[in-house]
Design a protein around this motif. Structure first.
Motif, PDB file in Angstrom:
ATOM      1  N   HIS A  42     107.093  54.398  43.386  1.00  0.00           N
ATOM      2  CA  HIS A  42     107.801  53.314  43.685  1.00  0.00           C
ATOM      3  C   HIS A  42     107.523  52.799  42.275  1.00  0.00           C
ATOM      4  O   HIS A  42     109.067  52.218  41.425  1.00  0.00           O
ATOM      5  N   GLY A  43     106.616  52.046  42.011  1.00  0.00           N
ATOM      6  CA  GLY A  43     106.745  51.002  41.212  1.00  0.00           C
ATOM      7  C   GLY A  43     106.391  51.286  39.278  1.00  0.00           C
ATOM      8  O   GLY A  43     106.944  50.910  38.720  1.00  0.00           O
ATOM      9  N   ALA A  44     106.092  52.662  39.391  1.00  0.00           N
ATOM     10  CA  ALA A  44     105.768  52.922  38.042  1.00  0.00           C
ATOM     11  C   ALA A  44     106.937  52.922  36.842  1.00  0.00           C
ATOM     12  O   ALA A  44     108.521  53.773  37.374  1.00  0.00           O
ATOM     13  N   GLY A  45     107.129  51.937  36.316  1.00  0.00           N
ATOM     14  CA  GLY A  45     108.119  52.752  35.313  1.00  0.00           C
ATOM     15  C   GLY A  45     109.228  51.490  35.314  1.00  0.00           C
ATOM     16  O   GLY A  45     110.170  51.755  35.002  1.00  0.00           O
ATOM     17  N   GLU A  46     108.982  50.714  36.669  1.00  0.00           N
ATOM     18  CA  GLU A  46     110.300  49.988  37.122  1.00  0.00           C
ATOM     19  C   GLU A  46     109.753  48.475  37.631  1.00  0.00           C
ATOM     20  O   GLU A  46     110.992  47.286  38.023  1.00  0.00           O
ATOM     21  N   LEU A  47     108.207  48.522  36.709  1.00  0.00           N
ATOM     22  CA  LEU A  47     107.957  46.756  36.755  1.00  0.00           C
ATOM     23  C   LEU A  47     108.782  46.110  35.928  1.00  0.00           C
ATOM     24  O   LEU A  47     108.677  46.519  34.200  1.00  0.00           O
ATOM     25  N   PRO A  48     108.946  44.639  36.085  1.00  0.00           N
ATOM     26  CA  PRO A  48     109.834  43.619  34.481  1.00  0.00           C
ATOM     27  C   PRO A  48     108.335  43.080  34.140  1.00  0.00           C
ATOM     28  O   PRO A  48     107.053  43.179  34.326  1.00  0.00           O
ATOM     29  N   PRO A  49     108.273  42.542  32.768  1.00  0.00           N
ATOM     30  CA  PRO A  49     107.623  42.477  32.046  1.00  0.00           C
ATOM     31  C   PRO A  49     106.661  41.175  32.488  1.00  0.00           C
ATOM     32  O   PRO A  49     107.196  40.351  33.281  1.00  0.00           O
ATOM     33  N   GLY A  50     105.424  40.897  32.300  1.00  0.00           N
ATOM     34  CA  GLY A  50     104.322  40.421  32.831  1.00  0.00           C
ATOM     35  C   GLY A  50     104.061  40.304  34.540  1.00  0.00           C
ATOM     36  O   GLY A  50     103.280  39.530  35.056  1.00  0.00           O
ATOM     37  N   ALA A  51     104.563  41.622  35.201  1.00  0.00           N
ATOM     38  CA  ALA A  51     104.077  41.432  36.871  1.00  0.00           C
ATOM     39  C   ALA A  51     103.277  42.119  36.900  1.00  0.00           C
ATOM     40  O   ALA A  51     101.746  41.535  37.755  1.00  0.00           O
ATOM     41  N   LEU A  52     102.093  42.645  36.189  1.00  0.00           N
ATOM     42  CA  LEU A  52     101.088  42.844  35.910  1.00  0.00           C
ATOM     43  C   LEU A  52      99.940  42.020  35.785  1.00  0.00           C
ATOM     44  O   LEU A  52      99.058  42.072  35.646  1.00  0.00           O
ATOM     45  N   ASP A  53     100.349  41.074  35.396  1.00  0.00           N
ATOM     46  CA  ASP A  53      99.323  39.883  35.146  1.00  0.00           C
ATOM     47  C   ASP A  53      98.132  39.346  35.564  1.00  0.00           C
ATOM     48  O   ASP A  53      96.634  39.576  35.283  1.00  0.00           O
ATOM     49  N   GLY A  54      98.653  38.945  36.516  1.00  0.00           N
ATOM     50  CA  GLY A  54      97.644  38.392  38.270  1.00  0.00           C
ATOM     51  C   GLY A  54      96.775  40.199  38.122  1.00  0.00           C
ATOM     52  O   GLY A  54      95.577  39.571  38.706  1.00  0.00           O
ATOM     53  N   LEU A  55      97.208  40.767  38.304  1.00  0.00           N
ATOM     54  CA  LEU A  55      96.581  41.974  38.451  1.00  0.00           C
ATOM     55  C   LEU A  55      95.034  42.038  37.571  1.00  0.00           C
ATOM     56  O   LEU A  55      94.067  42.373  37.535  1.00  0.00           O
ATOM     57  N   GLN A  56      96.028  42.374  36.108  1.00  0.00           N
ATOM     58  CA  GLN A  56      95.020  42.373  35.256  1.00  0.00           C
ATOM     59  C   GLN A  56      93.720  40.910  34.186  1.00  0.00           C
ATOM     60  O   GLN A  56      92.650  41.545  34.132  1.00  0.00           O
ATOM     61  N   ALA A  57      94.150  40.275  35.201  1.00  0.00           N
ATOM     62  CA  ALA A  57      93.347  39.314  35.136  1.00  0.00           C
ATOM     63  C   ALA A  57      92.015  38.668  36.662  1.00  0.00           C
ATOM     64  O   ALA A  57      90.908  38.522  36.061  1.00  0.00           O
ATOM     65  N   LEU A  58      92.196  39.733  37.399  1.00  0.00           N
ATOM     66  CA  LEU A  58      91.421  39.486  38.377  1.00  0.00           C
ATOM     67  C   LEU A  58      90.505  41.105  37.810  1.00  0.00           C
ATOM     68  O   LEU A  58      89.152  40.992  38.228  1.00  0.00           O
ATOM     69  N   VAL A  59      90.906  41.917  37.366  1.00  0.00           N
ATOM     70  CA  VAL A  59      90.659  43.574  36.399  1.00  0.00           C
ATOM     71  C   VAL A  59      88.947  42.733  35.208  1.00  0.00           C
ATOM     72  O   VAL A  59      88.193  42.747  35.851  1.00  0.00           O
ATOM     73  N   ASP A  60      90.081  41.928  34.807  1.00  0.00           N
ATOM     74  CA  ASP A  60      88.999  41.159  33.603  1.00  0.00           C
ATOM     75  C   ASP A  60      88.169  40.220  33.978  1.00  0.00           C
ATOM     76  O   ASP A  60      86.674  39.958  33.943  1.00  0.00           O
ATOM     77  N   GLU A  61      88.042  39.211  35.699  1.00  0.00           N
ATOM     78  CA  GLU A  61      87.649  38.898  36.126  1.00  0.00           C
ATOM     79  C   GLU A  61      86.604  39.282  36.685  1.00  0.00           C
ATOM     80  O   GLU A  61      85.516  39.023  36.839  1.00  0.00           O
ATOM     81  N   THR A  62      86.888  40.129  37.210  1.00  0.00           N
ATOM     82  CA  THR A  62      85.514  40.896  37.833  1.00  0.00           C
ATOM     83  C   THR A  62      84.493  42.052  37.208  1.00  0.00           C
ATOM     84  O   THR A  62      83.468  42.309  37.005  1.00  0.00           O
ATOM     85  N   ALA A  63      84.718  42.513  35.372  1.00  0.00           N
ATOM     86  CA  ALA A  63      83.980  42.761  34.513  1.00  0.00           C
ATOM     87  C   ALA A  63      82.807  41.629  34.380  1.00  0.00           C
ATOM     88  O   ALA A  63      81.983  42.327  33.980  1.00  0.00           O
ATOM     89  N   LEU A  64      83.585  40.538  33.508  1.00  0.00           N
ATOM     90  CA  LEU A  64      82.445  39.451  34.657  1.00  0.00           C
ATOM     91  C   LEU A  64      81.700  38.880  35.196  1.00  0.00           C
ATOM     92  O   LEU A  64      80.485  37.765  34.996  1.00  0.00           O
ATOM     93  N   ALA A  65      82.152  39.320  36.488  1.00  0.00           N
ATOM     94  CA  ALA A  65      81.593  38.382  38.177  1.00  0.00           C
ATOM     95  C   ALA A  65      79.638  39.105  37.997  1.00  0.00           C
ATOM     96  O   ALA A  65      79.751  40.610  37.961  1.00  0.00           O
ATOM     97  N   GLY A  66      79.069  38.314  38.510  1.00  0.00           N
ATOM     98  CA  GLY A  66      77.965  38.705  38.551  1.00  0.00           C
ATOM     99  C   GLY A  66      77.742  38.861  40.644  1.00  0.00           C
ATOM    100  O   GLY A  66      76.860  39.605  40.805  1.00  0.00           O
TER     101      GLY A  66
END
Length: 246
Positions: A137-161
């Protein structure tokens, strides 16, 4: 966003609002997986709180009245559920001025005895179906910036220990993904599923979480590009990652 470690809203939510993209969403009321009794809901939501590190073994839980208001169920039901969890060894009841209901210090040991491979497989399969539907449902329909919070979680997970922090971030990603793609009602449904899974499936180890996080990163890249097929493949790859624990 709704705080996944705090107030989730009523147990039977209204039809979820459409996300900002205007994409259609699934109606949480007609999906399987909402068949928990009130007592089971209390158990699963407390388990989710432990996974999200909002409470830890040895911590005091909110009073029954507070939990009842947060979950949208009766206080008597909450009290009975807490008593049952005390009998199971998941919680401890202490009397006196500093008493209350506490997460048992042996929480992890007791939860390990509750693991159920069949139920975990069934719930995991439904979670896969849910996320594939939301991505479709969401692919191709998301407004700009909608995934920013999710990307921040991915980035934090990559650095977490810390292992507990890694598991928390993995869980938060799926809660936030559900809300981003489907609205608050889908977050509620996902919270139901993940809370139950916390009780019946072993928590992922750090290596598995890192592998799952690579799937998260691939999913966001495909969603950014509006690639439906690639996004669905990333969701399925997450499901079949090593140990399939996330």
């Amino acid at each position: 966003m709704v705080n996944a470690a705090g107030k989730f809203g009523p147990y039977n939510p209204p039809v979820p609002a459409r996300p900002a993209s205007g994409a259609p969403v699934l109606d949480a009321r007609v999906l399987p997986g909402r068949g928990q009794t009130g007592a089971e809901l209390v158990r699963s939501r407390i388990a989710l709180r432990v996974r999200l590190c909002s409470v830890a073994p040895g911590d005091r839980l909110p009073d029954a009245g507070v939990l009842a208001e947060e979950l949208g169920i009766g206080e008597i039901t909450v009290r009975r559920a807490l008593e049952g969890m005390c009998q199971d060894g998941l919680l401890d009841r202490r009397r006196g001025r500093t008493g209350g209901t506490f997460v048992a210090r042996g929480w992890d040991t007791v939860v390990a005895l509750l693991h159920d491979a069949d139920e975990a497989a069934s719930l995991g399969a439904f979670h896969l179906l849910l996320e594939c539907g939301l991505v479709a449902h969401g692919a191709g329909e998301l407004p700009p910036g909608a995934l920013d919070g999710l990307q921040a979680l991915v980035d934090e997970t990559a650095l977490a220990g810390d292992p507990a922090r890694l598991r928390e971030l993995e869980t938060r990603f799926h809660l936030d993904l559900a809300e981003t793609l489907g609205g608050a009602g889908m977050r509620e449904l996902t919270a139901d599923l993940l809370g139950r899974l916390c009780l019946v499936r072993a928590a992922p180890d750090p290596g598995t979480v890192r592998e799952l996080n690579r799937c998260h990163a691939d999913l966001l890249a495909e969603l950014h590009g509006g690639a439906l097929d690639g996004a669905v493949r990333a969701v399925k790859a997450h499901r079949h990652a090593p140990a399939a624990s996330g």
